[in-house]
Design a protein around this motif. Structure first.
Motif, PDB file in Angstrom:
ATOM      1  N   ASP A  86       0.852  -1.208   0.000  1.00 61.69           N
ATOM      2  CA  ASP A  86       0.000   0.000   0.000  1.00 61.69           C
ATOM      3  C   ASP A  86       0.879   1.246   0.000  1.00 61.69           C
ATOM      4  O   ASP A  86       0.606   2.231   0.685  1.00 61.69           O
ATOM      5  CB  ASP A  86      -1.016  -0.002   1.164  1.00 61.69           C
ATOM      6  CG  ASP A  86      -0.389   0.187   2.536  1.00 61.69           C
ATOM      7  OD1 ASP A  86       0.808  -0.152   2.716  1.00 61.69           O
ATOM      8  OD2 ASP A  86      -1.103   0.669   3.446  1.00 61.69           O
ATOM      9  N   GLU A  90      -2.105   4.876   1.497  1.00 59.67           N
ATOM     10  CA  GLU A  90      -2.143   4.160   2.760  1.00 59.67           C
ATOM     11  C   GLU A  90      -3.488   3.444   2.953  1.00 59.67           C
ATOM     12  O   GLU A  90      -4.548   4.065   2.805  1.00 59.67           O
ATOM     13  CB  GLU A  90      -1.883   5.143   3.914  1.00 59.67           C
ATOM     14  CG  GLU A  90      -2.030   4.529   5.298  1.00 59.67           C
ATOM     15  CD  GLU A  90      -1.208   3.254   5.447  1.00 59.67           C
ATOM     16  OE1 GLU A  90      -0.069   3.209   4.959  1.00 59.67           O
ATOM     17  OE2 GLU A  90      -1.736   2.284   6.030  1.00 59.67           O
ATOM     18  N   ASN A 113      -0.062  -1.396   9.799  1.00 63.97           N
ATOM     19  CA  ASN A 113       0.690  -0.195   9.402  1.00 63.97           C
ATOM     20  C   ASN A 113       1.711   0.227  10.463  1.00 63.97           C
ATOM     21  O   ASN A 113       2.051   1.405  10.568  1.00 63.97           O
ATOM     22  CB  ASN A 113      -0.266   0.953   9.071  1.00 63.97           C
ATOM     23  CG  ASN A 113       0.401   2.033   8.233  1.00 63.97           C
ATOM     24  OD1 ASN A 113       1.160   1.736   7.318  1.00 63.97           O
ATOM     25  ND2 ASN A 113       0.135   3.292   8.557  1.00 63.97           N
ATOM     26  N   SER A 117       4.246   0.686   7.841  1.00 65.74           N
ATOM     27  CA  SER A 117       4.553  -0.497   7.028  1.00 65.74           C
ATOM     28  C   SER A 117       3.705  -0.508   5.770  1.00 65.74           C
ATOM     29  O   SER A 117       2.491  -0.351   5.836  1.00 65.74           O
ATOM     30  CB  SER A 117       4.213  -1.767   7.821  1.00 65.74           C
ATOM     31  OG  SER A 117       4.995  -1.865   8.966  1.00 65.74           O
ATOM     32  N   ASP A 118       4.325  -0.685   4.625  1.00 65.36           N
ATOM     33  CA  ASP A 118       3.583  -0.685   3.362  1.00 65.36           C
ATOM     34  C   ASP A 118       3.829  -1.922   2.496  1.00 65.36           C
ATOM     35  O   ASP A 118       3.255  -2.015   1.403  1.00 65.36           O
ATOM     36  CB  ASP A 118       3.959   0.551   2.534  1.00 65.36           C
ATOM     37  CG  ASP A 118       3.435   1.847   3.150  1.00 65.36           C
ATOM     38  OD1 ASP A 118       2.490   1.789   3.963  1.00 65.36           O
ATOM     39  OD2 ASP A 118       3.970   2.913   2.809  1.00 65.36           O
TER      40      ASP A 118
HETATM   41 CA   LIG Z   1       0.673   0.878   5.103  1.00 69.15          CA
END
Ligand SMILES: [Ca+2]
Ligand SMILES: *[C@@H]1O[C@H](CO)[C@@H](O)[C@H](O)[C@H]1NC(C)=O
Ligand SMILES: *[C@@H]1O[C@H](CO)[C@@H](O)[C@H](O)[C@H]1NC(C)=O
Ligand SMILES: [Ca+2]
Length: 153
Positions: A86, A90, A113, A117-118
């Motif tokens: 993502d 987001e 997240n 975190s993506d």
């Molecule tokens: Ca994320």
């Protein structure tokens, strides 16, 4: 009998629609390869694209069967990058190969997240977690093995 065997070999060799590049593993109509070098997410994307001329992507997953196959396929590692992220928006996950997100298998409480975190990886039990895409100062390295996917031809 011998003729039948020869014919079967001839037919499968000539008309097979399920050929993978050398070193890749066929499942249904796609080919998969695990790369055990531990890298950040961007380098995993590039590693897939540069692996063979078809320019594969990180693996996308579209069914429980495919997820179970991959869980076994990558079971030598606790954490393995897959093609979901993502990074663009987001909370809106997309596959790097642009296929639809029509199956997910998040671990409990994920995606969280954490620390922004993506990038998504598969855990040993086949569930998914979002993690940091690259190393941030003072954090432990998120470098991971990765799994690529390309269509069989
Ligand atoms: Ca994320
Ligand atoms: C999800 O999309 C993929 C790619 O278009 C397709 O092959 C698959 O059948 C779809 N799966 C479901 C569960 O809709
Ligand atoms: C999240 O950020 C905190 C504070 O910077 C850091 O100590 C922690 O290790 C990070 N968590 C992960 C999973 O990297
Ligand atoms: Ca997470």
């Amino acid at each position: 009998m011998l003729f039948s065997i020869l014919l079967a070999v001839f037919v499968s060799g000539t008309f097979s629609q399920s050929t993978c590049p050398s070193g890749w593993t066929l499942f249904q109509s796609n080919c998969y390869r695990l790369f055990d070098q531990k890298v950040y997410y961007y380098d995993a994307m590039v590693g897939c694209a540069n692996s063979v001329t078809a320019h594969p992507n990180l693996a996308s997953i579209h069914s429980a069967e495919e997820n179970t196959f991959l869980q076994t396929f990558v079971s030598a590692y606790d954490y393995v990058w897959i093609g979901l992220h993502d990074m663009t928006t987001e909370g809106t996950f997309q596959w790097t190969d642009a296929s639809p997100v029509n199956f997910t298998n998040w671990a409990g409480g994920q995606p969280d997240n954490l620390n922004d975190s993506d990038c998504v990886f598969m855990l040993r039990d086949g569930t998914w977690d979002d993690g940091e895409c690259e190393r941030k100062f003072g954090h432990t390295t998120p470098a991971k093995a990765y799994v690529c996917k390309t269509r069989a031809v």
